[in-house]
Design a protein around this motif. Structure first.
Motif, mmCIF file in Angstrom:
data_model
loop_
_atom_site.group_PDB
_atom_site.id
_atom_site.type_symbol
_atom_site.label_atom_id
_atom_site.label_comp_id
_atom_site.label_asym_id
_atom_site.label_seq_id
_atom_site.Cartn_x
_atom_site.Cartn_y
_atom_site.Cartn_z
ATOM 1 N N PHE A 36 0.364 6.294 -9.063
ATOM 2 C CA PHE A 36 -0.870 6.498 -8.294
ATOM 3 C C PHE A 36 -1.622 7.758 -8.733
ATOM 4 O O PHE A 36 -2.833 7.711 -8.977
ATOM 5 C CB PHE A 36 -0.537 6.569 -6.801
ATOM 6 N N ASN A 37 -0.917 8.890 -8.831
ATOM 7 C CA ASN A 37 -1.595 10.142 -9.195
ATOM 8 C C ASN A 37 -2.226 10.051 -10.583
ATOM 9 O O ASN A 37 -3.336 10.532 -10.810
ATOM 10 C CB ASN A 37 -0.607 11.309 -9.141
ATOM 11 N N PHE A 90 0.782 4.194 -2.856
ATOM 12 C CA PHE A 90 0.503 5.614 -2.621
ATOM 13 C C PHE A 90 1.708 6.509 -2.924
ATOM 14 O O PHE A 90 1.533 7.694 -3.225
ATOM 15 C CB PHE A 90 0.062 5.827 -1.170
ATOM 16 N N THR A 91 2.914 5.978 -2.808
ATOM 17 C CA THR A 91 4.114 6.789 -3.062
ATOM 18 C C THR A 91 4.706 6.533 -4.443
ATOM 19 O O THR A 91 5.690 7.184 -4.809
ATOM 20 C CB THR A 91 5.192 6.496 -1.998
ATOM 21 N N PHE A 140 0.840 -1.208 0.000
ATOM 22 C CA PHE A 140 0.000 0.000 0.000
ATOM 23 C C PHE A 140 0.872 1.254 0.000
ATOM 24 O O PHE A 140 0.553 2.232 -0.682
ATOM 25 C CB PHE A 140 -0.929 -0.011 1.223
ATOM 26 N N PHE A 156 -7.592 -1.602 -2.145
ATOM 27 C CA PHE A 156 -7.769 -0.151 -1.938
ATOM 28 C C PHE A 156 -9.016 0.338 -2.662
ATOM 29 O O PHE A 156 -9.836 1.094 -2.094
ATOM 30 C CB PHE A 156 -6.524 0.582 -2.452
#
Length: 320
Positions: free
Chosen positions: A87-88, A82-83, A78, A295
């Motif tokens: 993801f963006n 997220f890092t 996870f 997620f």
């Protein structure tokens, strides 16, 4: 004396305290419960049993070692999600398509159902209904093939007409990133609008006709009847459909997106669903792909509970 001859009133406590025999109720509706068994079996086998595999989102899963032999790594995947650099982009692409769905796809069946409800020629109404239901029964493969036939730069019929009408350089609509989202929304509208209209037509059929008669006696025209009678009457159905849609906000149609993705529009087309496939199946990163899917599922559950809570706060009935 009338009061003396009247039967004694039934005590409310006794009526309220009476409970139906559950065994008798089960036996009385036994055939209906039997019909429920295949649906429950489907959800148990294909929805709940596979949930055991969610534990690999917290492991460095190796198929040869199995669930018990693979190393536990906590929330490592996870954190990587997220890092990570993807993801963006994935969140932006997914939310952008979800926003377009909310703006264009969600209200479309409501509008079509209201228009069909206003038709007074029965044969025309049934013909239109039948025609708009047909796309629902076509697979996304056929829809994607039709899209390439219509919009491809080499042999696309509609693309050729647009080029002849506007002139200039030919545009490859199915390959250009700028045209990916409009094509996806057009496909979704064409395939799903008619079928979803059934739900709203069923809700419209339940509107009390006396309300329209009372509105006409008060001098209300068609638009006022629509605004003050029809829309409030189907509002609970709209709210329920909105809550269900919120749960699928990050859940794009994998098959549709995957069929329309190519090397030229990949940056725009990548969403969480396709990313799970590319990472999990093509690259064998099972644990990371499971973390992405988990997620997405958690966000969907939170959105359903949140939208249901919001609907109740706004005075609506909600889903549960």
């Amino acid at each position: 004396m009338a009061t003396d001859l009247a039967p004694p009133p039934v005590k409310a406590a006794k009526v309220a305290g009476h409970k139906p025999d559950r065994a008798r109720t089960l036996w009385r509706y036994r055939w209906l419960y039997l019909l429920l068994i295949p649906g429950l079996a489907y959800f148990f086998v294909f929805k709940y049993v596979p949930m055991r595999g969610l534990q690999i989102a917290f492991q460095d899963f190796v198929p040869f070692l199995g669930y018990n032999g693979s190393e536990w790594v906590g929330f490592k995947h996870f954190v990587d999600l997220f890092t990570g650099p993807d993801f963006n982009r994935l969140m932006y692409n997914t939310l952008y398509l979800a926003f377009l769905n909310v703006i264009f796809v969600f209200p479309a069946p409501i509008i079509v159902a209201l228009m069909l409800n206003e038709l007074r020629i029965n044969i025309l109404k049934r013909s239109v209904q039948s025609l708009i239901y047909i796309p629902h029964f076509l697979s996304w493969t056929i829809v994607a093939s039709l899209t390439y036939i219509l919009f491809s730069v080499d042999y696309g019929v509609l693309a050729g007409w647009v080029h002849e009408f506007l002139g200039g350089q030919k545009i490859d609509y199915v390959a250009q990133p700028d045209w990916f989202r409009p094509i996806i929304i057009l496909q979704t509208l064409w395939k799903t609008t008619g079928w979803t209209t059934i739900i709203y037509l069923a809700a419209l059929a339940g509107v009390n006709a006396e309300l329209y008669e009372a509105a006409r006696m008060d001098g209300a025209g068609r638009w006022r009847q629509l605004w003050h009678v029809t829309l409030p009457a189907i509002r609970p159905t709209i709210v329920v459909m909105a809550i269900l849609m919120s749960g699928n906000l990050l859940d794009m149609s994998f098959e549709q997106i995957w069929l329309m993705t190519n090397n030229l529009n990949r940056g725009t087309a990548d969403v969480f669903d396709t990313f799970v496939y590319y990472v999990g199946i093509n690259q064998g990163a099972f644990s990371y792909a499971t973390a992405v899917g988990l997620f997405k599922g958690v966000v969907g559950v939170l959105l359903i509970f949140g939208s249901n809570w919001l609907a109740k706060r706004l005075g609506q009935r909600g889903l549960f």
